[in-house]
Design an enzyme around this catalytic site. Structure first.
Site, PDB file in Angstrom:
ATOM      1  N   TYR A 142      31.135  36.654  62.836  1.00  0.00           N
ATOM      2  CA  TYR A 142      29.976  36.997  62.317  1.00  0.00           C
ATOM      3  C   TYR A 142      29.384  36.882  63.505  1.00  0.00           C
ATOM      4  O   TYR A 142      28.389  37.421  64.547  1.00  0.00           O
ATOM      5  CB  TYR A 142      29.071  36.697  61.430  1.00  0.00           C
ATOM      6  CG  TYR A 142      29.567  38.643  60.304  1.00  0.00           C
ATOM      7  CD1 TYR A 142      31.345  38.125  59.491  1.00  0.00           C
ATOM      8  CD2 TYR A 142      28.341  38.755  59.945  1.00  0.00           C
ATOM      9  CE1 TYR A 142      30.896  39.251  58.769  1.00  0.00           C
ATOM     10  CE2 TYR A 142      28.717  39.844  59.198  1.00  0.00           C
ATOM     11  CZ  TYR A 142      29.839  39.817  58.231  1.00  0.00           C
ATOM     12  OH  TYR A 142      30.059  40.954  57.570  1.00  0.00           O
ATOM     13  N   LYS A 187      42.826  31.753  54.111  1.00  0.00           N
ATOM     14  CA  LYS A 187      44.043  32.301  54.193  1.00  0.00           C
ATOM     15  C   LYS A 187      45.200  31.621  55.518  1.00  0.00           C
ATOM     16  O   LYS A 187      45.457  31.654  56.561  1.00  0.00           O
ATOM     17  CB  LYS A 187      43.791  33.501  55.155  1.00  0.00           C
ATOM     18  CG  LYS A 187      45.210  34.021  55.676  1.00  0.00           C
ATOM     19  CD  LYS A 187      45.822  35.323  54.851  1.00  0.00           C
ATOM     20  CE  LYS A 187      47.176  35.849  54.528  1.00  0.00           C
ATOM     21  NZ  LYS A 187      47.392  36.665  53.577  1.00  0.00           N
ATOM     22  N   ASP A 219      44.106  37.614  50.319  1.00  0.00           N
ATOM     23  CA  ASP A 219      44.090  38.950  49.502  1.00  0.00           C
ATOM     24  C   ASP A 219      44.839  38.256  48.163  1.00  0.00           C
ATOM     25  O   ASP A 219      44.267  39.630  47.418  1.00  0.00           O
ATOM     26  CB  ASP A 219      45.762  39.042  50.290  1.00  0.00           C
ATOM     27  CG  ASP A 219      46.973  37.663  50.117  1.00  0.00           C
ATOM     28  OD1 ASP A 219      46.283  36.415  50.711  1.00  0.00           O
ATOM     29  OD2 ASP A 219      48.025  38.408  50.972  1.00  0.00           O
ATOM     30  N   ASP A 243      31.785  38.683  52.559  1.00  0.00           N
ATOM     31  CA  ASP A 243      31.251  39.658  52.712  1.00  0.00           C
ATOM     32  C   ASP A 243      32.048  40.893  52.084  1.00  0.00           C
ATOM     33  O   ASP A 243      31.696  41.716  50.947  1.00  0.00           O
ATOM     34  CB  ASP A 243      31.642  39.720  54.260  1.00  0.00           C
ATOM     35  CG  ASP A 243      30.538  41.328  53.801  1.00  0.00           C
ATOM     36  OD1 ASP A 243      29.223  41.869  53.587  1.00  0.00           O
ATOM     37  OD2 ASP A 243      31.048  42.066  55.017  1.00  0.00           O
ATOM     38  N   ASP A 247      31.149  42.363  47.653  1.00  0.00           N
ATOM     39  CA  ASP A 247      31.553  44.218  48.031  1.00  0.00           C
ATOM     40  C   ASP A 247      32.406  44.363  46.424  1.00  0.00           C
ATOM     41  O   ASP A 247      32.201  44.888  45.671  1.00  0.00           O
ATOM     42  CB  ASP A 247      31.675  44.677  48.713  1.00  0.00           C
ATOM     43  CG  ASP A 247      30.131  45.026  49.508  1.00  0.00           C
ATOM     44  OD1 ASP A 247      29.391  44.313  49.443  1.00  0.00           O
ATOM     45  OD2 ASP A 247      30.596  46.376  50.210  1.00  0.00           O
TER      46      ASP A 247
HETATM   47  C1  IPM Z   1      26.003  41.654  53.317  1.00  0.00           C
HETATM   48  C2  IPM Z   1      25.821  43.047  54.704  1.00  0.00           C
HETATM   49  C3  IPM Z   1      25.578  42.469  55.867  1.00  0.00           C
HETATM   50  C4  IPM Z   1      26.806  41.350  56.120  1.00  0.00           C
HETATM   51  C5  IPM Z   1      25.858  43.673  57.098  1.00  0.00           C
HETATM   52  C6  IPM Z   1      24.290  44.398  56.691  1.00  0.00           C
HETATM   53  C7  IPM Z   1      25.736  43.403  58.254  1.00  0.00           C
HETATM   54  O1  IPM Z   1      27.154  43.844  54.405  1.00  0.00           O
HETATM   55  O2  IPM Z   1      24.685  41.012  53.038  1.00  0.00           O
HETATM   56  O3  IPM Z   1      26.960  41.561  52.755  1.00  0.00           O
HETATM   57  O4  IPM Z   1      27.787  42.265  56.299  1.00  0.00           O
HETATM   58  O5  IPM Z   1      26.621  40.288  55.981  1.00  0.00           O
HETATM   59 MG    MG Z   2      28.275  43.303  52.544  1.00  0.00          MG
END
Ligand code: IPM
Ligand code: MG
Length: 355
Positions: A142, A187, A219, A243, A247
């Site tokens: 990032y 990884k 993975d 990240d 999710d």
């Molecule tokens: C999160 C979001 C952010 C990230 C985006 C909005 C930049 O997806 O906080 O997980 O990728 O860190």
């Molecule tokens: Mg995210």
């Protein structure tokens, strides 16, 4: 205790859920005799529209001076559909993380018994899942060197020893406070940066003899999370992997609208829901305020105010049990409550509860 809170409502449904988070915070402070002051600040698309910067200097100052930041969400489709936009709301979020030195992002994955059927996974598989994903938040791809032209582009996944050590320390310490099981996700079979992570984790592990430390390729971890989510207690990983995995983790519980998070590091900690700004729902009073409200619980717990946090969690559970729920988690035939009504019900529960 006196608490100075920076409130960053941001975009989309942000302001609506922020309002409920603040209302709950105020109710709890009143009940426990804490003084609380709020300083509101701009961020995201809202800040771009108003002052041309998604994380303005003034907002940074306000955050720095506060004891904690209550953040809601940023993002607006008008930027998503424009790949040439020079400034984006998300840059505000990254700037906030970097400037406040928020290197540790703590995202709990928990299930709510009455919502198990909402999970895309079978209920018997997710029941009892309860783990923390600790994501490194200010390093890696990032923030590493980037390049882009029409023919070639790259992002650099760079980590230094101190960056790795400090996040692993957070991982080991959380594991000590929980079920003493840490999974280091990397990884290392392919990436040099991952090999350094694994090497440092192996060096540190003997300092935490009570913690069972295991290592898992990312993975494989992605697969294990849906095959056997109860396997995990604390997982720690780099920015990009975190990240993606968080999710994945967030949907295990059945609704993204339920999960809070904390980002901590060198300066003021930030508490925020893990969901985004859901621009389509803006102003419709349908967004679930629970993730924001549970972020307030995490805020209190961070300051060691365990009873305050517990009362919020109890009120949230009670609202779910009473079927006071926003549309996406309401049972069939149940009345659909709005963002405001759910918030008000929880505030009322807190007010009525005898201490
Ligand atoms: C999160 C979001 C952010 C990230 C985006 C909005 C930049 O997806 O906080 O997980 O990728 O860190
Ligand atoms: Mg995210």
């Amino acid at each position: 205790m006196e608490l100075n809170i920076a409130v960053l409502p941001g975009d989309g449904i942000g302001p609506e859920i922020s309002e409920q988070g603040v209302a709950v915070m105020s109710a709890v402070c009143k009940k426990f005799g804490h003084e609380v002051n709020y300083a509101y600040a701009l961020c995201g698309a809202d800040a771009i529209d108003k002052v041309g910067d998604p994380f303005p200097e003034e907002t940074f100052q306000i955050c720095q001076e506060a004891d904690a930041v209550l953040f809601s969400a940023v993002g607006d489709p008008k930027f998503d559909n424009n790949p040439t936009a020079k400034v984006r709301p998300e840059q505000g979020l990254l700037a906030m993380r970097k400037k406040l030195g928020l290197f540790a992002n703590i995202r709990p994955v928990q299930t709510f018994k009455c919502l198990l059927h909402k999970s895309p996974l079978r209920a018997e598989l997710v029941e009892g899942a309860d783990f923390l994903c600790i994501r490194e938040l200010t390093g890696g791809m990032y923030f590493g060197e980037k390049y882009q032209d029409n023919e070639k582009a790259y992002d650099t996944n760079m980590y230094t020893r101190p960056e790795i050590e400090r996040i692993l320390k957070v991982g080991f310490e959380y594991a000590m406070k929980r079920r003493k099981h840490l999974t280091v996700v990397d990884k290392a079979n392919v990436l040099a940066s991952s090999r350094l992570w694994r090497q440092i984790a192996q060096e540190m592990a003997p300092q935490y003899p009570e913690v069972k430390t295991d290592y898992m390729y990312v993975d494989n971890a992605a697969m294990r999370m849906i095959q056997e989510p109860t396997f995990f207690d604390v997982m720690v990983t780099e920015n990009t992997f975190g990240d993606i995995l968080t999710d994945e983790g967030s949907c295990i519980s059945g609704s993204m609208g339920l999960l809070p998070s904390a980002s901590t590091g060198e300066s003021t900690p930030v508490f925020e829901p893990i969901h985004g700004s859901w621009p389509q729902a803006k102003g419709l009073n349908i967004a679930n305020p629970l993730a924001q409200i549970l972020s307030v619980a995490m805020l209190f717990e961070y300051f060691d105010c365990k009873e305050e946090g517990a009362l919020i969690r109890e009120a949230v559970d009670a609202s779910l049990d009473a079927n006071v729920r926003t549309p996406e988690i309401q049972v069939e035939g149940g009345a659909k409550y709005g963002t405001k009504e759910v918030g008000a019900w929880i505030v009322n529960y807190i007010n009525e509860k005898s201490k």
